[in-house]
Scaffold this motif. Structure first.
Motif, mmCIF file in Angstrom:
data_model
loop_
_atom_site.group_PDB
_atom_site.id
_atom_site.type_symbol
_atom_site.label_atom_id
_atom_site.label_comp_id
_atom_site.label_asym_id
_atom_site.label_seq_id
_atom_site.Cartn_x
_atom_site.Cartn_y
_atom_site.Cartn_z
ATOM 1 N N SER A 161 -88.734 -46.672 99.361
ATOM 2 C CA SER A 161 -87.355 -46.591 99.844
ATOM 3 C C SER A 161 -86.823 -45.166 99.759
ATOM 4 O O SER A 161 -86.135 -44.683 100.665
ATOM 5 N N ALA A 162 -87.155 -44.477 98.650
ATOM 6 C CA ALA A 162 -86.712 -43.089 98.484
ATOM 7 C C ALA A 162 -87.329 -42.190 99.544
ATOM 8 O O ALA A 162 -86.655 -41.301 100.099
ATOM 9 N N TRP A 163 -88.606 -42.421 99.845
ATOM 10 C CA TRP A 163 -89.277 -41.605 100.866
ATOM 11 C C TRP A 163 -88.650 -41.847 102.242
ATOM 12 O O TRP A 163 -88.441 -40.906 103.012
ATOM 13 N N LEU A 164 -88.330 -43.092 102.554
ATOM 14 C CA LEU A 164 -87.701 -43.405 103.838
ATOM 15 C C LEU A 164 -86.318 -42.751 103.948
ATOM 16 O O LEU A 164 -85.931 -42.291 105.019
ATOM 17 N N ARG A 165 -85.621 -42.710 102.821
ATOM 18 C CA ARG A 165 -84.309 -42.048 102.820
ATOM 19 C C ARG A 165 -84.450 -40.549 103.030
ATOM 20 O O ARG A 165 -83.559 -39.906 103.584
ATOM 21 N N LEU A 166 -85.567 -39.983 102.564
ATOM 22 C CA LEU A 166 -85.783 -38.552 102.752
ATOM 23 C C LEU A 166 -86.199 -38.230 104.179
ATOM 24 O O LEU A 166 -85.764 -37.226 104.752
ATOM 25 N N ILE A 167 -87.009 -39.085 104.768
ATOM 26 C CA ILE A 167 -87.476 -38.804 106.127
ATOM 27 C C ILE A 167 -86.416 -39.172 107.173
ATOM 28 O O ILE A 167 -86.357 -38.587 108.250
ATOM 29 N N PHE A 168 -85.545 -40.135 106.814
ATOM 30 C CA PHE A 168 -84.431 -40.509 107.697
ATOM 31 C C PHE A 168 -83.117 -40.409 106.916
ATOM 32 O O PHE A 168 -82.458 -41.417 106.653
ATOM 33 N N PRO A 169 -82.705 -39.200 106.539
ATOM 34 C CA PRO A 169 -81.515 -39.040 105.695
ATOM 35 C C PRO A 169 -80.217 -39.247 106.477
ATOM 36 O O PRO A 169 -80.201 -39.127 107.706
ATOM 37 N N ASP A 170 -79.156 -39.541 105.732
ATOM 38 C CA ASP A 170 -77.853 -39.576 106.387
ATOM 39 C C ASP A 170 -77.347 -38.146 106.564
ATOM 40 O O ASP A 170 -77.964 -37.180 106.100
ATOM 41 N N LYS A 171 -76.212 -38.014 107.234
ATOM 42 C CA LYS A 171 -75.702 -36.685 107.568
ATOM 43 C C LYS A 171 -75.401 -35.848 106.330
ATOM 44 O O LYS A 171 -75.700 -34.657 106.281
ATOM 45 N N GLY A 172 -74.828 -36.474 105.311
ATOM 46 C CA GLY A 172 -74.485 -35.733 104.093
ATOM 47 C C GLY A 172 -75.718 -35.225 103.363
ATOM 48 O O GLY A 172 -75.752 -34.089 102.895
ATOM 49 N N MET A 173 -76.745 -36.072 103.283
ATOM 50 C CA MET A 173 -77.979 -35.684 102.595
ATOM 51 C C MET A 173 -78.695 -34.564 103.344
ATOM 52 O O MET A 173 -79.203 -33.614 102.736
ATOM 53 N N LEU A 174 -78.727 -34.658 104.667
ATOM 54 C CA LEU A 174 -79.385 -33.619 105.460
ATOM 55 C C LEU A 174 -78.660 -32.285 105.320
ATOM 56 O O LEU A 174 -79.284 -31.228 105.207
ATOM 57 N N SER A 175 -77.336 -32.331 105.305
ATOM 58 C CA SER A 175 -76.546 -31.107 105.114
ATOM 59 C C SER A 175 -76.845 -30.468 103.773
ATOM 60 O O SER A 175 -76.948 -29.244 103.652
ATOM 61 N N ASN A 176 -77.009 -31.313 102.759
ATOM 62 C CA ASN A 176 -77.273 -30.805 101.420
ATOM 63 C C ASN A 176 -78.673 -30.225 101.293
ATOM 64 O O ASN A 176 -78.874 -29.189 100.648
ATOM 65 N N ILE A 177 -79.679 -30.870 101.921
ATOM 66 C CA ILE A 177 -81.062 -30.404 101.819
ATOM 67 C C ILE A 177 -81.230 -29.023 102.435
ATOM 68 O O ILE A 177 -81.821 -28.113 101.842
ATOM 69 N N TYR A 178 -80.699 -28.854 103.639
ATOM 70 C CA TYR A 178 -80.914 -27.608 104.375
ATOM 71 C C TYR A 178 -79.715 -26.659 104.322
ATOM 72 O O TYR A 178 -79.737 -25.612 104.966
ATOM 73 N N LYS A 179 -78.685 -27.047 103.534
ATOM 74 C CA LYS A 179 -77.484 -26.211 103.396
ATOM 75 C C LYS A 179 -76.897 -25.865 104.768
ATOM 76 O O LYS A 179 -76.589 -24.713 105.068
ATOM 77 N N ILE A 180 -76.736 -26.917 105.591
ATOM 78 C CA ILE A 180 -76.224 -26.740 106.947
ATOM 79 C C ILE A 180 -74.704 -26.936 106.944
ATOM 80 O O ILE A 180 -74.198 -27.888 106.346
ATOM 81 N N LYS A 181 -73.996 -26.063 107.605
ATOM 82 C CA LYS A 181 -72.542 -26.122 107.633
ATOM 83 C C LYS A 181 -72.008 -26.752 108.923
ATOM 84 O O LYS A 181 -70.999 -27.439 108.916
ATOM 85 N N ARG A 182 -72.680 -26.512 110.060
ATOM 86 C CA ARG A 182 -72.156 -26.963 111.344
ATOM 87 C C ARG A 182 -72.700 -28.345 111.706
ATOM 88 O O ARG A 182 -73.908 -28.591 111.643
ATOM 89 N N PRO A 183 -71.807 -29.273 112.110
ATOM 90 C CA PRO A 183 -72.241 -30.638 112.463
ATOM 91 C C PRO A 183 -73.308 -30.674 113.560
ATOM 92 O O PRO A 183 -74.228 -31.488 113.514
ATOM 93 N N LEU A 184 -73.204 -29.768 114.556
ATOM 94 C CA LEU A 184 -74.189 -29.753 115.640
ATOM 95 C C LEU A 184 -75.571 -29.375 115.122
ATOM 96 O O LEU A 184 -76.593 -29.933 115.560
ATOM 97 N N SER A 185 -75.623 -28.455 114.166
ATOM 98 C CA SER A 185 -76.905 -28.047 113.580
ATOM 99 C C SER A 185 -77.564 -29.196 112.831
ATOM 100 O O SER A 185 -78.792 -29.314 112.798
ATOM 101 N N VAL A 186 -76.737 -30.055 112.226
ATOM 102 C CA VAL A 186 -77.267 -31.211 111.509
ATOM 103 C C VAL A 186 -78.061 -32.106 112.454
ATOM 104 O O VAL A 186 -79.174 -32.551 112.144
ATOM 105 N N LEU A 187 -77.513 -32.365 113.639
ATOM 106 C CA LEU A 187 -78.199 -33.200 114.621
ATOM 107 C C LEU A 187 -79.521 -32.584 115.061
ATOM 108 O O LEU A 187 -80.513 -33.286 115.242
ATOM 109 N N MET A 188 -79.554 -31.268 115.195
ATOM 110 C CA MET A 188 -80.766 -30.583 115.629
ATOM 111 C C MET A 188 -81.865 -30.656 114.570
ATOM 112 O O MET A 188 -83.053 -30.577 114.888
ATOM 113 N N PHE A 189 -81.472 -30.796 113.292
ATOM 114 C CA PHE A 189 -82.450 -30.795 112.209
ATOM 115 C C PHE A 189 -83.130 -32.146 112.005
ATOM 116 O O PHE A 189 -84.135 -32.227 111.301
ATOM 117 N N TYR A 190 -82.615 -33.213 112.571
ATOM 118 C CA TYR A 190 -83.211 -34.535 112.364
ATOM 119 C C TYR A 190 -84.687 -34.597 112.780
ATOM 120 O O TYR A 190 -85.546 -34.983 111.984
#
Length: 331
Positions: free
Chosen positions: A273-302
């Motif tokens: 379950s933890a691995w699935l959450r890492l490979i398919f993270p929510d927006k907040g988790m993805l922002s935290n992992i890659y230190k992304i500030k812009r919402p559009l950049s978050v979508l590009m990182f998926y």
């Protein structure tokens, strides 16, 4: 030609003591600031230990202050108050609702030489990978707090998971676990085991005790005997011992460090379950992992995140299997 005078051990001890006194003074000020906005705070990690087990000699270096707020609303009020004083957010996006809910921590940097940095947590253990069990630990540990401090066995497990997920990279964390384990008796060892089993900390406890045994073999082995590690946990310990060295910035070590915390999850289904959450993270988790500030950049990182996590996790899994298989053959 002038020779530079290197600081002596006495000089370093004096500097550490001065820093410790500054930290304690800052915490008293923080309590007043929190009280002014109606927020109750609980000291955790180094500042908690300074006020309890190291209170007599103050011989524990503390770099910054960690404290707990019991709700996100309290955390926001305190952050707003401190940012009006002599602090600023380390990451401006950390106050976004989805980021704060995912991270459960806000880091504040001091803008003054007379103040130290502050980390404000909204939970004792912030590793969401533990799912329901960690929510239960956080809630139960809060109810067991006495006089603003964690109960002894709760504190040991909390600090054990913190040291484990940071690769036991700082010797003071192992020393803390030794100092805290020393006064515990056989009954409390059983309590530790029961809590570790209930909250999913068995692997954390086993790995931490392996480090404690280096300095306190008698007490560490007694607590380990109460835990009674299973065959699967023994294989896990062989992996932990195999990488018992300071991690470097080399690509291989960084890969092991990135997935290190996954092997500490007790249940196999929870690790998946933890691995699935890492490979398919929510927006907040993805922002935290890659230190992304812009919402559009978050979508590009998926899609990039799926590729990165997929490939690196396969490499890590092959390393884990090879190490544990070799260990099983050598037994």
């Amino acid at each position: 030609m002038q020779t530079e005078n290197k600081p002596t051990e006495t000089d370093r001890q004096a500097d550490d003591l001065a820093r410790t006194l500054l930290v304690l003074n800052n915490y008293d000020w923080l309590k007043d600031e929190a009280k002014a906005v109606g927020v109750e705070i609980i000291p955790i990690k180094g500042i908690d230990l300074l006020q309890t087990v190291y209170a007599e000699h103050l011989d524990r270096f503390v770099r910054d202050i960690d404290l707990l707020c019991t709700s996100e609303a309290d955390c926001r009020r305190l952050v707003e108050r401190l940012c009006q004083e002599e602090y600023r957010l380390e990451f401006p996006f950390s106050m976004r609702p989805e980021v704060l809910a995912a991270k459960q921590k806000v880091s504040l940097l001091s803008c003054s030489m007379t103040k130290v940095n502050v980390d404000i947590h909204t939970a004792f253990v912030t590793k969401k990978f533990f799912a329901k069990t960690i929510g239960a630990f956080n809630a139960d540990a809060l109810t067991r707090c006495r006089k603003g401090h964690m109960e002894a066995t709760d504190r040991w497990l909390f600090l054990a998971q913190h040291a484990a997920f940071h690769l036991f990279s700082d010797g003071k964390w192992t020393r803390d676990l030794m100092v805290l384990l020393l006064p515990l008796d056989g009954t409390q060892h059983i309590t530790l085991t029961e809590k570790a089993t209930l909250y999913g900390f068995r692997r954390v406890m086993a790995a931490a005790l392996c480090h404690v045994c280096k300095g306190l073999p008698k007490q560490g082995q007694a607590a380990l005997a109460a835990l009674k590690p299973t065959a699967s946990e023994q294989r896990f310990l062989s992996f932990v011992r195999h990488f018992d060295h300071p991690f470097s910035r080399h690509a291989f070590d960084r890969l092991i460090a990135a997935y290190w915390e996954f092997v500490f999850i007790d249940r196999r289904i929870a690790r998946l379950s933890a691995w699935l959450r890492l490979i398919f993270p929510d927006k907040g988790m993805l922002s935290n992992i890659y230190k992304i500030k812009r919402p559009l950049s978050v979508l590009m990182f998926y899609p990039l995140n799926i590729l990165i996590v997929g490939l690196t996790s396969l490499v890590f899994l092959s390393v884990y299997c090879s190490v544990t298989t070799l260990s099983r053959k050598s037994i």
